[in-house]
Design an enzyme around this catalytic site. Structure first.
Site, mmCIF file in Angstrom:
data_model
loop_
_atom_site.group_PDB
_atom_site.id
_atom_site.type_symbol
_atom_site.label_atom_id
_atom_site.label_comp_id
_atom_site.label_asym_id
_atom_site.label_seq_id
_atom_site.Cartn_x
_atom_site.Cartn_y
_atom_site.Cartn_z
ATOM 1 N N ARG A 244 0.862 -1.184 0.000
ATOM 2 C CA ARG A 244 0.000 0.000 0.000
ATOM 3 C C ARG A 244 0.899 1.235 0.000
ATOM 4 N NH1 ARG A 244 -3.620 -2.650 -1.509
ATOM 5 N NH2 ARG A 244 -5.665 -2.980 -0.567
ATOM 6 N N GLU A 273 -3.195 7.754 -3.811
ATOM 7 C CA GLU A 273 -3.736 7.241 -5.076
ATOM 8 C C GLU A 273 -5.033 7.930 -5.443
ATOM 9 O OE1 GLU A 273 -2.263 2.818 -4.662
ATOM 10 O OE2 GLU A 273 -4.128 2.878 -5.786
ATOM 11 N N HIS A 291 -1.406 0.361 -9.876
ATOM 12 C CA HIS A 291 -2.093 -0.571 -8.953
ATOM 13 C C HIS A 291 -2.724 -1.745 -9.724
ATOM 14 C CE1 HIS A 291 -4.187 -0.749 -4.762
ATOM 15 N NE2 HIS A 291 -3.928 -1.959 -5.217
HETATM 16 P P1 NAP Z 1 -0.991 -11.655 4.615
HETATM 17 O O1 NAP Z 1 -0.930 -13.047 4.086
HETATM 18 O O2 NAP Z 1 -1.944 -11.357 5.721
HETATM 19 O O3 NAP Z 1 0.499 -11.241 5.067
HETATM 20 C C1 NAP Z 1 0.743 -10.041 5.725
HETATM 21 C C2 NAP Z 1 2.143 -10.005 6.326
HETATM 22 O O4 NAP Z 1 2.267 -8.768 7.038
HETATM 23 C C3 NAP Z 1 2.427 -11.098 7.349
HETATM 24 O O5 NAP Z 1 3.817 -11.346 7.381
HETATM 25 C C4 NAP Z 1 1.968 -10.452 8.645
HETATM 26 O O6 NAP Z 1 2.628 -10.961 9.806
HETATM 27 C C5 NAP Z 1 2.432 -9.018 8.440
HETATM 28 N N1 NAP Z 1 1.618 -8.080 9.216
HETATM 29 C C6 NAP Z 1 0.285 -8.155 9.487
HETATM 30 N N2 NAP Z 1 -0.105 -7.099 10.236
HETATM 31 C C7 NAP Z 1 1.010 -6.374 10.448
HETATM 32 C C8 NAP Z 1 1.261 -5.173 11.171
HETATM 33 N N3 NAP Z 1 0.270 -4.506 11.798
HETATM 34 N N4 NAP Z 1 2.520 -4.696 11.214
HETATM 35 C C9 NAP Z 1 3.531 -5.352 10.576
HETATM 36 N N5 NAP Z 1 3.354 -6.488 9.880
HETATM 37 C C10 NAP Z 1 2.107 -6.992 9.806
HETATM 38 O O7 NAP Z 1 -1.350 -10.625 3.466
HETATM 39 P P2 NAP Z 1 -1.122 -10.789 1.876
HETATM 40 O O8 NAP Z 1 -2.247 -11.527 1.260
HETATM 41 O O9 NAP Z 1 0.284 -11.250 1.658
HETATM 42 O O10 NAP Z 1 -1.293 -9.245 1.411
HETATM 43 C C11 NAP Z 1 -0.431 -8.236 1.917
HETATM 44 C C12 NAP Z 1 -0.904 -6.861 1.459
HETATM 45 O O11 NAP Z 1 -0.633 -6.708 0.072
HETATM 46 C C13 NAP Z 1 -2.419 -6.614 1.558
HETATM 47 O O12 NAP Z 1 -2.790 -6.219 2.869
HETATM 48 C C14 NAP Z 1 -2.651 -5.512 0.544
HETATM 49 O O13 NAP Z 1 -2.560 -4.245 1.156
HETATM 50 C C15 NAP Z 1 -1.494 -5.681 -0.441
HETATM 51 N N6 NAP Z 1 -1.969 -6.112 -1.784
HETATM 52 C C16 NAP Z 1 -1.743 -5.299 -2.854
HETATM 53 C C17 NAP Z 1 -2.121 -5.707 -4.113
HETATM 54 C C18 NAP Z 1 -1.876 -4.850 -5.317
HETATM 55 O O14 NAP Z 1 -2.686 -4.850 -6.226
HETATM 56 N N7 NAP Z 1 -0.746 -4.140 -5.388
HETATM 57 C C19 NAP Z 1 -2.768 -6.938 -4.308
HETATM 58 C C20 NAP Z 1 -2.995 -7.739 -3.187
HETATM 59 C C21 NAP Z 1 -2.580 -7.308 -1.920
HETATM 60 P P3 NAP Z 1 2.033 -12.203 10.635
HETATM 61 O O15 NAP Z 1 2.287 -13.406 9.792
HETATM 62 O O16 NAP Z 1 2.787 -12.170 11.897
HETATM 63 O O17 NAP Z 1 0.560 -11.921 10.807
HETATM 64 C C1 GLV Z 2 -5.496 -4.870 -3.825
HETATM 65 O O1 GLV Z 2 -4.801 -3.932 -3.686
HETATM 66 C C2 GLV Z 2 -5.895 -5.757 -2.793
HETATM 67 O O2 GLV Z 2 -5.649 -5.482 -1.606
HETATM 68 O O3 GLV Z 2 -6.520 -6.769 -3.149
#
Ligand code: NAP
Ligand code: GLV
Length: 331
Positions: A244, A273, A291
């Site tokens: 983000r 954004e 994005h």
């Molecule tokens: P996820 O599986 O929940 O992984 C999140 C990671 O961040 C885990 O290592 C988690 O640690 C850590 N975390 C959670 N809360 C935290 C906090 N408050 N402070 C520090 N670290 C924290 O999530 P994901 O599916 O990989 O997605 C991650 C992020 O990518 C989403 O939240 C979204 O914002 C972004 N995203 C962007 C796009 C795009 O289009 N660019 C697409 C999809 C997602 P723990 O394992 O200890 O909980």
């Molecule tokens: C996109 O940014 C998502 O969080 O799925």
């Protein structure tokens, strides 16, 4: 039971709208609602569930007056919603985890390759008629194989990025909960045990040739990458952000890129954004995507299916298949 009523802020693709229409009535505003229109829809009592996008903001004020059962977010991230306020006001939230993991990790890898090997600069040089033939010193970039990738966050997308990086012979370090520490056991590491190494946030920042962000936007991660962090990176390092925008202080990043504190940045997300901070787009050592982390036809269709399923179950007063705050149901 009355027919479920859905307010869909922006049409969702694939099976999304047909599923919603088969389950109830769907209202699609003629244009993306602004904050006032969204608030009116939430307060009207005319809708059970709002099907929302990351650009629709649900703050505590809006949620306190909302007469809705749920918000079904067309995204895995839900930083556009005040979760505590939603829970307090018995508004359930659903999201779309998992189905976009590989697509987003592909974009992280694409940015690593594109920034490291200067793909956009090279493309521009060719298209603007400035390619005069092969030269030993033309557009030299940084190595990918052998380079150290630092992953801030080691959840679904962080791990999928690690899988790709290991296939490119990168060394992979990670910090699961930056800037804090949480030990990840070998059992939790699974397939990655002895293939990646956990380090603290400061060591991750200092050691990375590519620092890639995979944490949600939360209080603890807002401006996780600030001027001080950027100063601690190697001058040859590149920052990759598919998480983000506000996880990075965009103004500090521009300064660091202009003063060669770091060598480049590959970004898919921005602090405000869709606006970019002044000066960012003019920097040659950046690759900027709008994005598109999850933007493939099949992934968006799967997201739409999950989003519709979440919305339909929430409208019926049931905890959705992918709940963010199941405790709201009790309220
Ligand atoms: P996820 O599986 O929940 O992984 C999140 C990671 O961040 C885990 O290592 C988690 O640690 C850590 N975390 C959670 N809360 C935290 C906090 N408050 N402070 C520090 N670290 C924290 O999530 P994901 O599916 O990989 O997605 C991650 C992020 O990518 C989403 O939240 C979204 O914002 C972004 N995203 C962007 C796009 C795009 O289009 N660019 C697409 C999809 C997602 P723990 O394992 O200890 O909980
Ligand atoms: C996109 O940014 C998502 O969080 O799925």
């Amino acid at each position: 039971m009355n027919e479920p009523r859905f307010y869909v802020t922006t049409p969702i693709p694939g099976p999304g709208l047909p599923l919603l229409r088969a389950a109830g009535s769907v209202h699609l505003p003629t244009e993306q609602p602004d904050a006032t229109a969204l608030r009116q829809a939430c307060e009207s009592g005319d809708y059970d569930v709002i099907v929302a996008q990351v650009k629709d903001h649900f703050d505590a004020d809006l949620l306190s007056a909302a007469k809705i059962r749920g918000v079904s977010n067309f995204a895995v991230g839900y930083d556009n919603i005040d979760v505590a306020a939603a829970t307090a006001h018995a508004v359930m939230i659903g999201n779309t985890p998992g189905v976009l993991t590989d697509a987003t990790a592909d974009v992280a890898m694409l940015l690593i390759l594109a920034v490291g090997r200067r793909a956009v600069e090279a493309d521009t040089l060719l298209r603007t008629g400035r390619f005069t033939g092969w030269r030993p010193d033309l557009l030299l970039g940084q190595d990918i194989s052998g380079a150290t990738l630092g992953l801030a966050g080691f959840g679904r997308i962080g791990r999928a990025t690690a899988r790709r990086a290991l296939a490119f012979d990168m060394k992979v370090l990670f910090c699961p909960r930056p800037p804090g520490d949480r030990h990840v056991s070998d059992a939790e590491l699974g397939e990655f045990a002895e293939r990646v190494r956990q380090v603290g946030w400061e060591d991750l920042v200092a050691a990375s040739d590519y620092l890639s962000l995979h944490v949600p936007l939360a209080e603890q991660t807002r401006h996780l990458v600030n001027a001080e962090v950027l100063r601690s990176m190697k001058p040859t390092a590149m920052l990759i952000n598919t998480a983000r925008g506000p996880v990075v202080d965009e103004q500090a990043l521009i300064t660091a890129l202009k003063t060669n504190e770091i060598a480049g940045a590959g970004l898919d997300v921005y602090e405000n954004e869709p606006r970019l901070a002044a000066g960012l787009a003019e920097l040659p050592n950046t690759v900027l995507l709008p994005h598109i982390g999850s933007a493939t036809v099949s992934v968006r269709a799967e997201m739409a299916r999950l989003c519709a399923e979440n919305a339909i179950t929430m409208a019926r007063g049931v905890v959705p298949p992918h709940p963010v705050n199941p405790e709201a149901w009790r309220n």
